[in-house]
Design an enzyme around this catalytic site. Structure first.
Site, short mmCIF file in Angstrom:
data_model
loop_
_atom_site.label_atom_id
_atom_site.label_comp_id
_atom_site.label_asym_id
_atom_site.label_seq_id
_atom_site.Cartn_x
_atom_site.Cartn_y
_atom_site.Cartn_z
N ASN A 208 54.47 54.72 42.26
CA ASN A 208 54.27 54.31 40.87
C ASN A 208 55.16 55.14 39.96
O ASN A 208 55.90 56.01 40.42
CB ASN A 208 52.79 54.39 40.47
CG ASN A 208 52.23 55.79 40.63
OD1 ASN A 208 52.64 56.72 39.95
ND2 ASN A 208 51.26 55.95 41.53
N PRO A 304 41.93 56.95 50.27
CA PRO A 304 40.73 57.69 49.87
C PRO A 304 40.68 57.86 48.36
O PRO A 304 41.72 57.97 47.70
CB PRO A 304 40.88 59.03 50.59
CG PRO A 304 42.34 59.16 50.87
CD PRO A 304 42.83 57.76 51.10
N ILE A 306 40.11 60.17 45.62
CA ILE A 306 40.07 61.62 45.46
C ILE A 306 39.08 62.02 44.36
O ILE A 306 38.28 62.95 44.54
CB ILE A 306 41.48 62.16 45.16
CG1 ILE A 306 42.39 61.91 46.36
CG2 ILE A 306 41.44 63.66 44.84
CD1 ILE A 306 43.86 62.22 46.13
N LYS A 342 32.79 56.63 39.40
CA LYS A 342 33.32 57.80 40.11
C LYS A 342 32.34 58.97 40.14
O LYS A 342 32.41 59.83 41.02
CB LYS A 342 34.63 58.27 39.47
CG LYS A 342 35.70 57.18 39.34
CD LYS A 342 36.17 56.68 40.68
CE LYS A 342 37.33 55.70 40.51
NZ LYS A 342 37.82 55.16 41.78
#
Length: 402
Positions: A208, A304, A306, A342
């Protein structure tokens, strides 16, 4: 900062024209500034201009009997709290590395017993040259700290790394370096920064546009407030911040593994733009384009998470976990949703739509979001965002201790 004194050494690069503004910015922060102007620097800025903004004498000549009788070069080099070289050209960096003392500036640098900061400014090819890299490594090993440089357009017409940081950012970093108040002393901080690169084959990857500027600025600001700071960064062109332990990685899995080695810690700021997906299978040889054949189908698997992993790490969970939400629409609503999913404590939301210039730009507009509040911050430099976020983190821990 009223009693802090800066000795500003101005060498001969085009960026010297910015130094009157730099002096003004330093004085706004309460510093007194005294200038040494090299012969090359005087081609771009006049001693009269520097004297007017600093309200102090400007020193130029190594062999001036008057200057030596009033303020000898040894005293000049030691009468400051910090020596700042801005701009620091490739030439003066090389002379510093080899201990050359053939004018007032280099003699003062060799004679000083005070911390030295340098703000490099040079053509991108000079910045990337092996000699410059080796010189900077030597100076870093001697404890000399780097401010910048930035990436951008240059006076020579080229674009790349080597542009001197803006005066406001330099002044803020000098302030952070000299701040006697260390509210995060004894705290351990983890910061992630930059993109991740997820390999497809030996030459291609999924990535990105993250530059790492914001994450690096946050790490530098936390270290400036006394935190023992570890920066885990994906591939960027940003220089390692002074006073920060830096771990360089490429993939999301590498980043998570590096983060887990830092635990337990007090603070985690996840500013990296982690790739959500990676190739389900990495091909060991370069995928060849075959004429007339359909392009290969790329099968993806999820990386994953983070931020969620750190937020849910049980007994090793950092006391404060801060995530970032880079959005292109419904910025606040999407960030609030991410906060809930999250399990982190704060979310820093920013609009990264192409028209904002946030990705790879010098400025950012962010919203600091918690369960109870949303703070809308004005547009400011990424260095200033880092400094303000570090101050908010320090205030959070100060409130916890009361």
């Amino acid at each position: 900062m009223q009693e802090k004194r800066i000795l500003l050494i101005i060498s001969g690069g085009i960026a010297a024209y910015k130094t009157p503004d730099l002096v003004r910015r330093l004085r706004e922060r309460g510093f007194s500034v005294r200038c040494i102007l090299t012969r090359g620097g005087a081609e771009f800025v006049s001693p009269l201009a520097l004297q007017a903004v600093s309200e102090d004498r400007v020193y130029q000549d190594m062999f001036s009997l008057t200057d030596e009788s009033e303020m000898g070069h040894i005293q000049l080099s030691r009468d400051a709290d910090v020596v700042l070289v801005a701009p620091a050209t490739a030439n003066i960096i090389a002379r510093m590395t080899h201990g050359v003392a053939d004018d007032l500036a280099t003699t003062a640098l060799l004679a000083t017993d005070k911390p030295v900061l340098i703000a490099p400014a040079m053509n991108v090819r000079m910045w990337e040259h092996a000699a410059t890299r080796a010189n900077l490594e030597t100076l870093g090993a001697r404890g000399i700290s780097l401010i910048g440089p930035d990436e951008g357009d240059m006076a020579c017409g080229e674009f790349g790394m080597g542009r001197m940081s803006e005066p406001l950012d330099i002044a803020d970093q000098v302030l952070a370096f000299l701040t006697t108040n260390q509210p995060l002393q004894g705290k351990r901080a983890l910061v992630t920064s930059g993109p991740t690169f997820e390999a497809i084959d030996p030459v291609r990857f999924i990535g990105n546009r993250s530059s790492g500027k914001q994450g690096h600025a946050i790490a530098a600001a936390l270290a400036g407030l006394g935190a023992e700071t570890v920066l885990v960064t994906g591939p960027t062109h940003q220089p390692d911040p002074a006073g920060v332990e830096v771990v360089h990685i490429e993939s999301a899995r590498d980043m998570l593994a590096a983060c887990e080695t830092v635990l337990p810690c007090d603070i985690a700021v996840c500013a990296a733009a982690v790739s959500d997906w990676r190739a389900a299978e990495i091909v060991s040889s370069k995928i060849k384009k075959q004429s007339g054949e359909a392009p290969p189908v790329l099968s993806l698997t999820e990386n994953p998470d983070i931020l969620a992993t750190l937020s849910q790490s049980g007994d090793h969970r950092p006391k404060l976990v801060v995530g970032f939400a880079a959005e292109t629409d419904d910025v606040i609503a999407n960030a609030l949703g991410k906060l809930g999913r999250k399990g982190c404590d704060w979310i820093v939301a920013n609009d990264v739509s192409p028209e904002t210039g946030t990705f790879d730009g010098e400025a950012n507009t962010v919203h600091l979001i918690s369960d109870n509040d949303t703070e809308d911050w004005p547009r400011m430099s990424k260095s200033a965002v880092g400094a303000q976020l570090a101050e908010r983190i320090a205030a959070h821990f100060s409130g916890m201790s009361k």
